[in-house]
Enzyme design. Structure first.
Site, mmCIF file in Angstrom:
data_model
loop_
_atom_site.group_PDB
_atom_site.id
_atom_site.type_symbol
_atom_site.label_atom_id
_atom_site.label_comp_id
_atom_site.label_asym_id
_atom_site.label_seq_id
_atom_site.Cartn_x
_atom_site.Cartn_y
_atom_site.Cartn_z
ATOM 1 N N LEU A 1 0.865 -1.170 0.000
ATOM 2 C CA LEU A 1 0.000 0.000 0.000
ATOM 3 C C LEU A 1 0.905 1.225 0.000
ATOM 4 O O LEU A 1 1.910 1.260 0.710
ATOM 5 C CB LEU A 1 -0.912 0.032 1.234
ATOM 6 C CG LEU A 1 -2.063 -0.972 1.291
ATOM 7 C CD1 LEU A 1 -2.823 -0.825 2.609
ATOM 8 C CD2 LEU A 1 -3.018 -0.800 0.120
ATOM 9 N N ASP A 2 0.548 2.242 -0.794
ATOM 10 C CA ASP A 2 1.336 3.471 -0.811
ATOM 11 C C ASP A 2 1.429 4.068 0.584
ATOM 12 O O ASP A 2 0.601 3.799 1.462
ATOM 13 C CB ASP A 2 0.683 4.512 -1.728
ATOM 14 C CG ASP A 2 0.654 4.074 -3.178
ATOM 15 O OD1 ASP A 2 1.466 3.204 -3.534
ATOM 16 O OD2 ASP A 2 -0.168 4.606 -3.923
ATOM 17 N N ARG A 3 2.398 4.939 0.758
ATOM 18 C CA ARG A 3 2.579 5.604 2.053
ATOM 19 C C ARG A 3 1.305 6.321 2.494
ATOM 20 O O ARG A 3 0.938 6.306 3.668
ATOM 21 C CB ARG A 3 3.737 6.599 1.963
ATOM 22 C CG ARG A 3 4.051 7.287 3.293
ATOM 23 C CD ARG A 3 5.152 8.314 3.141
ATOM 24 N NE ARG A 3 5.468 8.934 4.413
ATOM 25 C CZ ARG A 3 6.277 9.976 4.544
ATOM 26 N NH1 ARG A 3 6.862 10.508 3.479
ATOM 27 N NH2 ARG A 3 6.514 10.489 5.743
ATOM 28 N N THR B 1 -1.778 5.685 1.395
ATOM 29 C CA THR B 1 -2.967 4.839 1.304
ATOM 30 C C THR B 1 -3.180 4.134 2.643
ATOM 31 O O THR B 1 -2.240 3.641 3.248
ATOM 32 C CB THR B 1 -2.820 3.800 0.185
ATOM 33 O OG1 THR B 1 -2.647 4.473 -1.058
ATOM 34 C CG2 THR B 1 -4.054 2.913 0.099
#
Length: 334
Positions: free
Chosen positions: A202-204, A206
């Site tokens: 997961l993106d930072r 997200t």
């Protein structure tokens, strides 16, 4: 066989609403409605999945209640009042069974002390003994009853553990970060002895559900698109998204790394059309954000609210829990 012995049938064949669920993939029109409620509004499918989110944050959504608050098995689910200190002990499974025969480097890697490549280096340097004898031959096969020591210390393969986390914002999905930023592993520090890894990323910025485990076979299965493990996201955009663009995403668009298509997408009921729910099974990097950016929208917030059948129910932002035996079995059967 009594009903207690048929958890899949009870939970999936005939859900509490009496509707068929998970038996056949419906087309999107009405698909979410069939899975999560008998709402007459065709565009209201995401209402039951998003209302009253479990993070404790104010929201106009609520809908895990019907499906997960009172599950059909009658078992008590993880409670929002539970803390890290009084979580149940992990449900673990042996990574090497009594009759297994595996390569020595894998045996060492399963102990959690290093990777297979590093294990090969230690073997070649004579740092590994099997049953008291130094072994330098790569590819050596060992079993459950063999005694393996590395640099004089006896090792044993770890037990497999399975963790579900509700990832907060501003946290990196990695084992460590060279820039010293917080990672998801910081949340597990001092609580989980096993060397677990995130399943996917997961993106930072997200938030939402993230699985972590040391079961490499299951990780490969869950991350490979051929297994169609679907993830549901709530997306908040910087502007209202038009029905035309919703249909484009539903039909599929061409991105720089290939064709991208949502398994399902619709407005979140009760929102102002800046909020949508999107379901995908691909694990391509930043795919959800890139889909909307391709059409001229900026994603202000992105939250993963579902992985397969797993939801955030009773799991506040920044918390985690061990999966139950039934959940583990469900994952392995997906």
């Amino acid at each position: 066989m009594n009903s207690d012995e048929k958890p899949y049938k009870k939970r999936f064949d005939n859900n509490v609403s009496g509707e068929k669920s998970f038996q056949k993939r419906d087309s999107f029109q009405g698909g979410f409605k069939k899975r999560f409620g008998s709402d007459n509004n065709e565009s209201g499918g995401f209402k039951k999945r998003f209302d009253n989110n479990e993070s404790g944050e104010k929201s106009s959504f609520g809908g895990f209640k019907k499906r997960f608050d009172n599950n059909e098995s009658g078992e008590k689910s993880f409670s929002q009042n539970d803390s890290v200190e009084n979580r149940e002990q992990p449900i673990s499974y042996p990574s090497v069974r009594k009759n297994d025969k595996i390569r020595l480097n894998r045996y060492i890697a399963l102990s959690g002390i290093c990777s297979r490549r590093d294990a090969d280096e230690m073997i070649e340097k004579g740092k590994v003994k099997v049953n008291g004898q130094i072994v330098k031959q790569l590819g050596t096969i060992v079993g459950y009853k063999d005694e393996v020591t590395v640099e004089g210390k006896t090792i044993q393969p770890e037990q497999y553990v399975y963790i579900l986390m509700n990832k907060p914002k501003n946290m990196i999905t990695s084992m460590d970060d060279p820039e010293g930023r917080q990672t998801v592993m910081d949340l597990l520090q001092d609580h989980v002895e096993e060397r677990v890894f995130p399943v996917g990323r997961l993106d930072r910025n997200t938030t939402g559900l993230l699985l972590l485990t040391n079961d490499g076979t299951l990780t490969k299965k869950l991350t490979h698109p051929s297994h169609n493990v679907r993830k549901l996201y709530k997306v908040v955009l910087d502007q209202k998204i038009s029905p035309k663009d919703i249909e484009k995403i539903r039909s599929g668009i061409e991105l720089e790394d290939g064709f991208a298509q949502a398994d399902a997408i619709d407005y979140v009921e009760g929102g102002d059309k800046t909020e949508v729910g999107i379901e995908i099974h691909s694990g391509r990097n930043r795919l959800v954000r890139r889909i909307f950016e391709h059409l001229g929208y900026q994603v202000k917030a992105l939250d993963r609210v579902m992985i397969g059948f797993l939801t955030k129910r009773g799991l506040p932002r920044g918390e985690w829990r061990y999966l139950t035996p039934k959940e583990i079995n469900f994952l392995k059967m997906m």
